[in-house]
Design a protein around this motif. Structure first.
Motif, mmCIF file in Angstrom:
data_model
loop_
_atom_site.group_PDB
_atom_site.id
_atom_site.type_symbol
_atom_site.label_atom_id
_atom_site.label_comp_id
_atom_site.label_asym_id
_atom_site.label_seq_id
_atom_site.Cartn_x
_atom_site.Cartn_y
_atom_site.Cartn_z
ATOM 1 N N UNK A 86 -3.165 4.594 6.408
ATOM 2 C CA UNK A 86 -2.223 5.393 5.644
ATOM 3 C C UNK A 86 -0.826 5.098 6.179
ATOM 4 N N UNK A 87 0.114 4.827 5.282
ATOM 5 C CA UNK A 87 1.498 4.605 5.716
ATOM 6 C C UNK A 87 2.435 5.453 4.861
ATOM 7 N N UNK A 88 3.592 5.779 5.418
ATOM 8 C CA UNK A 88 4.570 6.599 4.730
ATOM 9 C C UNK A 88 5.468 5.694 3.887
ATOM 10 N N UNK A 89 5.440 5.880 2.569
ATOM 11 C CA UNK A 89 6.191 4.999 1.671
ATOM 12 C C UNK A 89 7.605 5.510 1.385
ATOM 13 N N UNK A 90 8.009 6.537 2.098
ATOM 14 C CA UNK A 90 9.336 7.121 1.906
ATOM 15 C C UNK A 90 9.296 8.485 1.281
ATOM 16 N N UNK A 91 8.182 8.779 0.593
ATOM 17 C CA UNK A 91 8.056 10.091 -0.037
ATOM 18 C C UNK A 91 6.655 10.690 0.110
ATOM 19 N N UNK A 92 5.667 9.865 0.418
ATOM 20 C CA UNK A 92 4.287 10.350 0.539
ATOM 21 C C UNK A 92 3.461 9.359 1.349
ATOM 22 N N UNK A 93 2.299 9.830 1.826
ATOM 23 C CA UNK A 93 1.361 8.955 2.516
ATOM 24 C C UNK A 93 0.566 8.164 1.478
ATOM 25 N N UNK A 94 0.492 6.856 1.690
ATOM 26 C CA UNK A 94 -0.225 5.962 0.781
ATOM 27 C C UNK A 94 -1.342 5.257 1.540
ATOM 28 N N UNK A 95 -2.534 5.224 0.967
ATOM 29 C CA UNK A 95 -3.664 4.533 1.591
ATOM 30 C C UNK A 95 -3.628 3.056 1.241
ATOM 31 N N UNK A 96 -3.965 2.232 2.224
ATOM 32 C CA UNK A 96 -4.031 0.786 2.005
ATOM 33 C C UNK A 96 -5.296 0.239 2.648
ATOM 34 N N UNK A 97 -6.074 -0.482 1.846
ATOM 35 C CA UNK A 97 -7.314 -1.094 2.320
ATOM 36 C C UNK A 97 -6.979 -2.409 3.006
ATOM 37 N N UNK A 98 -6.716 -2.357 4.296
ATOM 38 C CA UNK A 98 -6.236 -3.526 5.032
ATOM 39 C C UNK A 98 -7.251 -4.655 5.100
ATOM 40 N N UNK A 99 -8.544 -4.341 5.095
ATOM 41 C CA UNK A 99 -9.572 -5.377 5.178
ATOM 42 C C UNK A 99 -9.939 -5.939 3.810
ATOM 43 N N UNK A 100 -9.750 -5.147 2.755
ATOM 44 C CA UNK A 100 -10.054 -5.609 1.404
ATOM 45 C C UNK A 100 -11.530 -5.597 1.056
#
Length: 228
Positions: A86-100
């Motif tokens: 999860x990373x902060x995109x400037x306004x909210x936490x966004x999930x990212x599937x780093x392994x795919x």
């Protein structure tokens, strides 16, 4: 390709990678010049990159839905241990599937614990090599708690209450784990409570020495460099 599922430390992963090929990390590599890493490794590496860019982030522990072949050709739906970022995109936490490798909707460890406790999902459907069942549910919950405290471990690392046979955990411990799961559903709202639980409860806190139960290597103890 180098088997890379047990290094734990991002610095060691990068050292092993550069030993195979010292080209810049942005360069395309032949398969023989790569390392084989778990979803947990991918998430830890991405967190390191984002923090280097001063982007708030955290690894989250949970499950990807999957299927397992049973006897006589039957197929059982299961949930396999999986980590993402999860990373902060400037306004909210966004999930990212780093392994795919996510095969469906990510199921957070906290939600999985509460759904199992409510009798919605049998414990036997939760898998995390070489474990399954209650041990996986408990361990992933505590690994997620450690992650939001910026201590990213691997899915087969064990410590604290994870090393206690599940049937020996009393109602007081299970109640604390329920509270932990509830708070992890909304980390921002419950952040102070999560920090307090982590700092006060020895059973959930990552110690200086943990046990690595990687299924492809011999179990061993690992000493961490944690701030006391």
């Amino acid at each position: 390709m180098l088997l890379q599922t047990d290094s734990l430390f991002v610095s060691r992963i990068l050292e092993n990678l550069m030993a195979l090929c010292d080209a810049p990390l942005t360069s395309r590599r032949d398969v023989t010049e790569r390392v084989f890493a778990s979803a947990s490794d991918y998430a830890s590496i991405l967190c390191s990159i984002l923090r280097n860019r001063n982007i708030p982030c955290r690894k989250r522990v949970g499950y990807t839905p999957g299927r397992e072949q049973l006897n006589f050709g039957d197929v059982e739906p299961v949930f396999k241990s999986y980590d993402l970022v999860e990373f902060w995109d400037g306004s909210a936490w966004t999930q990212y599937d780093s392994a795919g490798f996510l095969e469906g909707e990510f199921l957070p460890a906290s939600e999985a614990w509460l759904r199992w406790r409510a009798g919605e999902i049998p414990s036997g459907r939760f898998r995390g090599d070489p474990f399954r069942g209650e041990n996986v549910l408990l361990s992933n919950l505590l690994l997620d708690l450690a992650s939001v405290n910026k201590i990213e471990l691997l899915n087969w690392d064990r410590y604290g209450w994870m090393l206690v046979p599940f049937e020996e955990l009393d109602d007081n411990v299970l109640s604390k784990l329920d509270d932990c799961a509830e708070m992890l559903l909304d980390v921002d709202a419950a952040f102070e409570g999560l920090q307090l639980l982590y700092s006060r409860e020895e059973g959930v806190r990552v110690p200086q020495v943990i046990e690595c139960m990687n299924p492809v290597v011999k179990p061993r103890s690992i000493r961490l460099a944690l701030n006391s």
